[in-house]
Design a protein around this motif. Structure first.
Motif, PDB file in Angstrom:
ATOM      1  N   TYR A 289      -5.303  64.441  80.212  1.00 49.83           N
ATOM      2  CA  TYR A 289      -5.343  65.880  79.890  1.00 49.83           C
ATOM      3  C   TYR A 289      -4.662  66.143  78.555  1.00 49.83           C
ATOM      4  N   ARG A 290      -3.545  65.502  78.332  1.00 42.82           N
ATOM      5  CA  ARG A 290      -2.857  65.677  77.053  1.00 42.82           C
ATOM      6  C   ARG A 290      -3.637  65.012  75.927  1.00 42.82           C
ATOM      7  N   ALA A 291      -4.218  63.860  76.235  1.00 45.21           N
ATOM      8  CA  ALA A 291      -4.922  63.103  75.204  1.00 45.21           C
ATOM      9  C   ALA A 291      -6.077  63.903  74.613  1.00 45.21           C
ATOM     10  N   VAL A 292      -6.808  64.603  75.461  1.00 45.58           N
ATOM     11  CA  VAL A 292      -7.984  65.311  74.964  1.00 45.58           C
ATOM     12  C   VAL A 292      -7.638  66.708  74.469  1.00 45.58           C
ATOM     13  N   ASP A 293      -6.351  67.055  74.598  1.00 45.86           N
ATOM     14  CA  ASP A 293      -5.846  68.217  73.886  1.00 45.86           C
ATOM     15  C   ASP A 293      -6.608  69.481  74.242  1.00 45.86           C
ATOM     16  N   VAL A 294      -6.676  69.704  75.524  1.00 47.98           N
ATOM     17  CA  VAL A 294      -7.574  70.728  76.011  1.00 47.98           C
ATOM     18  C   VAL A 294      -6.825  72.035  76.252  1.00 47.98           C
ATOM     19  N   VAL A 295      -5.528  71.926  76.426  1.00 45.92           N
ATOM     20  CA  VAL A 295      -4.659  73.100  76.546  1.00 45.92           C
ATOM     21  C   VAL A 295      -3.365  72.790  75.803  1.00 45.92           C
ATOM     22  N   GLU A 296      -2.997  73.670  74.902  1.00 44.89           N
ATOM     23  CA  GLU A 296      -1.753  73.466  74.155  1.00 44.89           C
ATOM     24  C   GLU A 296      -0.580  73.476  75.136  1.00 44.89           C
ATOM     25  N   GLU A 297       0.415  72.743  74.786  1.00 41.16           N
ATOM     26  CA  GLU A 297       1.597  72.661  75.637  1.00 41.16           C
ATOM     27  C   GLU A 297       2.227  74.052  75.798  1.00 41.16           C
ATOM     28  N   GLY A 298       2.339  74.474  77.053  1.00 42.69           N
ATOM     29  CA  GLY A 298       2.977  75.760  77.331  1.00 42.69           C
ATOM     30  C   GLY A 298       2.180  76.968  76.889  1.00 42.69           C
ATOM     31  N   GLU A 299       0.884  76.793  76.675  1.00 42.90           N
ATOM     32  CA  GLU A 299       0.095  77.944  76.220  1.00 42.90           C
ATOM     33  C   GLU A 299      -1.218  78.080  76.962  1.00 42.90           C
ATOM     34  N   LEU A 300      -1.137  77.859  78.252  1.00 44.64           N
ATOM     35  CA  LEU A 300      -2.340  78.052  79.059  1.00 44.64           C
ATOM     36  C   LEU A 300      -2.721  79.524  79.067  1.00 44.64           C
ATOM     37  N   PHE A 301      -1.691  80.357  79.130  1.00 41.14           N
ATOM     38  CA  PHE A 301      -1.941  81.797  79.167  1.00 41.14           C
ATOM     39  C   PHE A 301      -1.788  82.393  77.776  1.00 41.14           C
ATOM     40  N   GLN A 302      -2.767  83.182  77.431  1.00 42.58           N
ATOM     41  CA  GLN A 302      -2.740  83.857  76.145  1.00 42.58           C
ATOM     42  C   GLN A 302      -1.963  85.162  76.270  1.00 42.58           C
ATOM     43  N   MET A 303      -1.037  85.366  75.350  1.00 45.60           N
ATOM     44  CA  MET A 303      -0.342  86.660  75.302  1.00 45.60           C
ATOM     45  C   MET A 303      -0.995  87.506  74.216  1.00 45.60           C
ATOM     46  N   HIS A 304      -0.888  88.787  74.373  1.00 42.71           N
ATOM     47  CA  HIS A 304      -1.384  89.664  73.319  1.00 42.71           C
ATOM     48  C   HIS A 304      -0.332  89.740  72.219  1.00 42.71           C
TER      49      HIS A 304
END
Lengths: 146, 146
Positions: free
Chosen positions: B78-93
């Motif tokens: 999951y980290r290798a393919v860089d599919v979600v930034e670390e600690g940024e699954l949720f987008q803030m406005h």
DNA sequence: CTTGTTGTAACTGATTTGGTTACATCGCTG
DNA sequence: CAGCGATGTAACCAAATCAGTTACAACAAG
């Protein structure tokens, strides 16, 4: 890939309705706090209405909560704004080759694991009530006031 | 919003490399199992190489694992393919109104909670090894063969 | 030298997101 | 009862991301 800010915006809105429950909370006023367009706020509020978390005074306008903030979890909000389909946080590639033993079976194996991962995430959201958010928020506001 | 299929494709590829470890695993052959384009496979393999999970024989081609499958977790992939930034699954406005007490503080409150939710999800991925996936897969293949 | 493969760039169409304009509708109030 | 302010919704837009595709230089083996 990030989960749409609709979710965090929705939490922001509901927290605002709770804390500023005396105010006349129009979409324009809320948009001023979120720093977005009033229509965006109305769209989110529309979804929160469908989930019966808020109501809007017809004609004169202004939204307000319809439930006790102890009765609303972040998962309720997350579901309300429909930001991730149930059990489909992870995208699978369609139609792996059924002739290949791996292609024929990988989806079923991954589905179980990935649903578990998604459920773990949603479980955390379920354990946090809007009340908790508002409570922590109120503390922060209080301490930053001094 | 869904997490890119790059992740599940990567797991598929690695499982394939493990199970068909005798074969000459070219991107075209792998693409046949995943049912996609060879270039898509090469892109994913490129990321898996950077994470030192696979190597590719130069010139003649063909990918192979460089680690024991018990040493690779789904989180590594999951980290290798860089599919979600670390600690940024949720987008803030961005830029809620700092003049508004709620706008000024909501982000900090949510960040703690949402990081916890993301961590819970990733923890599940961390607990599953490629070995486990391959093992379950092999069982399924065996039982479907009969 | 020829062949088969890789790595990468470049382009595409589809989809989603958030912002924006526009407007019909509806209560309140003077 | 007319005007004002607010809502709900449609329509459109630009930006981002994805996955698929074409194209091609580089490279190793036979």
């Amino acid at each position: 890939m990030k989960i749409s800010s609709r979710f965090t915006v929705a939490v922001h809105i509901l927290a605002l309705l709770s804390i500023e429950n005396e105010a006349h909370c129009t979409s324009e006023w809320i948009a001023g706090s979120v720093n977005t367009n009033p229509v965006v706020v109305r769209r989110v509020i529309g979804q929160l209405k469908k989930a019966e978390l808020v109501q809007v005074r017809p004609g004169t306008g202004g939204a307000f909560l319809t439930k006790d903030i102890k009765e609303i979890t972040l998962l309720d909000i997350y579901r309300a704004v429909d930001v991730v389909e149930e059990g489909e946080l992870f995208q699978m590639h369609e139609h792996p080759n059924p002739q290949c033993p791996v292609g024929a079976n990988i989806q079923a194996v991954l589905e179980v694991i990935l649903r578990r991962a998604q459920a773990a995430m949603e479980h955390v959201l379920k354990e946090v009530r809007l009340y908790d958010v508002v409570h922590i928020l109120a503390e922060k506001i209080e301490s930053s006031r001094s």
